[in-house]
Design a protein around this motif. Structure first.
Motif: not given
Length: 437
Positions: A200-210, A228-233, A235-237, A241-243
């Motif tokens: 699941n691509i979105e699951e990977a981006v939601m959780m992982a650092d790489r 994945v250079d996104l802060p937690r938590p 957001g899918r929107q 994230f979409e990129e």
């Protein structure tokens, strides 16, 4: 920032012996896992991601190359890892408390100490009060929480997770995933790193650092790695994230397989041409949707319109490409002339058209040819299981036969009888064979 290297694979290769020679599963994999990071292994079915996870855990030996844990090459099970499985793998005759204590008991921990540690782990995953319950009394989400508690109670360096949410419904999976991430960011997570296998691509981006994307053709090679250079938590929107999802999706779907050398053409076999999880109803429904939109559609837009994850469509897209009914170009699915004809045909004509393309699929061809050469036009499913057992896990093998059965039935090439676990050549095919005139 990630810390020291805990796990590393160097030029890791894994092959299994098969009837037609060695079957490559992993080929020349180099990977590091560091303290403080979550690494997602992402790929289609057959890309070797679960095999790689098991090699890192020391459960499957490498054919060549090496796996090291804190600088020491593994010669057996990795002492610094614990595993969470897709199928929960709980012992049904034991309570929640007893299931969680198993690993500690194996380590020789005293009764009082392991009971206390298990209660803390149970509380950590939100199951306080269920210590005396048996697995049959729990929902799927609760059972998987027990699986997490059992793995975390031993305080592993690296928590290994093999598609831990795929057996759960969407809401339960999302809730459990969110709670796990809250625990990770709180600083109280018992493991120092996580390796997650997912499709699941979105699951990977939601959780992982790489996110490490493995290619299924050629087998088991790392195609690309995404930070994945996104802060937690997360957001899918968000635009970023979409990129990232789109970029990973492009790598998984857009890059063509490496062509074989002209001097050594690759013969397609049931072993090197795995069937996707794609039923005929889903294939037919997808080609009709694409036809209604002019014969081509952006897959990301389509998944949004249907309220699905992109990953929910990947099996069907792979099936259409394998059958020559569609192609993927620049993240769009485009119907071929054969696909357009199939989408426009009535039921009987669609069966005829489908029979033409599916007859060339290696596993379908194997079943059909075997039945044609059988004296009475029948063969037990166990025969095909034995032929494929060196190439697929038991779960993968059943999925291969499930898809081949569905495709062959629709094409009226053969039937399958579950009560006897027997394939039978279709009646018209038998009559044609007996009376070719």
């Amino acid at each position: 920032m990630p810390g020291p290297v805990i796990l590393s694979a160097t030029d890791l290769t894994k092959t299994y012996a098969g009837a037609e020679g060695d079957l490559p599963v992993l080929s020349g994999v180099d990977l590091e896992v560091r303290e403080g990071e979550i690494v997602a292994l992402l790929g289609k079915s057959g890309s070797g991601k679960s095999t790689l996870l098991r090699c890192l855990a020391g459960l499957v030996p490498a054919s060549s190359g090496s796996v090291t844990y804190r600088g020491e090459e593994l010669r057996g099970a990795n002492p610094g890892t614990a595993m969470v499985f897709q199928t929960f793998a709980l012992l049904p005759w034991m309570t929640v408390q007893q299931n969680v204590e198993i690993g500690l008991e194996a380590q020789g921990m005293r009764t009082a100490e392991r009971a206390d540690a298990a209660r803390k782990a149970i509380d950590l995953v939100g199951l306080d009060g269920f210590e005396s319950a048996y697995p049959k009394e729990l929902s799927g989400g609760m059972r998987q929480r027990v699986g997490f508690a059992r793995a975390l109670v031993v305080q592993p360096d690296v928590l290994m997770m093999d598609e831990p949410f795929s057996a759960l419904d969407v809401l339960t999976a999302g809730n459990l995933r969110g709670e796990l991430m809250e625990l990770w960011t709180s600083g109280s997570f018992p493991a120092r790193a996580v390796v997650l296998v997912t499709h699941n691509i979105e699951e990977a981006v939601m959780m992982a650092d790489r996110v490490v994307v493995l290619a299924s053709q050629p087998y088991g090679m790392i195609r690309e790695t995404f930070a994945v250079d996104l802060p937690r938590p997360r957001g899918r929107q968000s635009a970023r994230f979409e990129e990232l999802v789109d970029a990973i999706y492009a790598v998984m779907m857009g890059a063509p397989p490496r062509p074989p050398e002209p001097s050594t053409p690759t013969k397609q076999t049931p072993a090197n041409t795995p069937l996707p999880r794609a039923g005929v109803d889903g294939l037919a429904g997808l080609v009709e949707i694409v036809l209604e939109r002019g014969g081509r559609v952006d897959l990301s837009d389509l998944s949004d319109d249907l309220g699905l994850e992109i990953d929910d469509l990947l099996g069907l897209v792979d099936g259409l490409q394998m059958l020559g009914l569609a192609a993927v170009r620049d993240l769009e699915i485009v119907l071929t002339p054969a696909g357009t004809a199939f989408a426009r045909a009535d039921v009987q004509e669609s069966k005829r058209l489908f029979a033409v393309v599916v007859a060339e699929i290696p596993l379908v061809r194997l079943i059909t040819n075997t039945l044609q050469r059988s004296a009475n036009g029948t063969q037990r499913a166990g025969f095909f299981r034995d032929l494929l057992s060196h190439h697929y896990t038991s779960e993968q093998l059943e999925q291969q036969l499930e898809t081949a059965t569905d495709w062959g039935r629709y094409a009226e090439l053969y039937s399958y009888h579950a009560d006897t676990e027997e394939y039978r050549l279709h009646k018209e095919a038998i009559e044609t064979r007996l009376d070719p005139a």
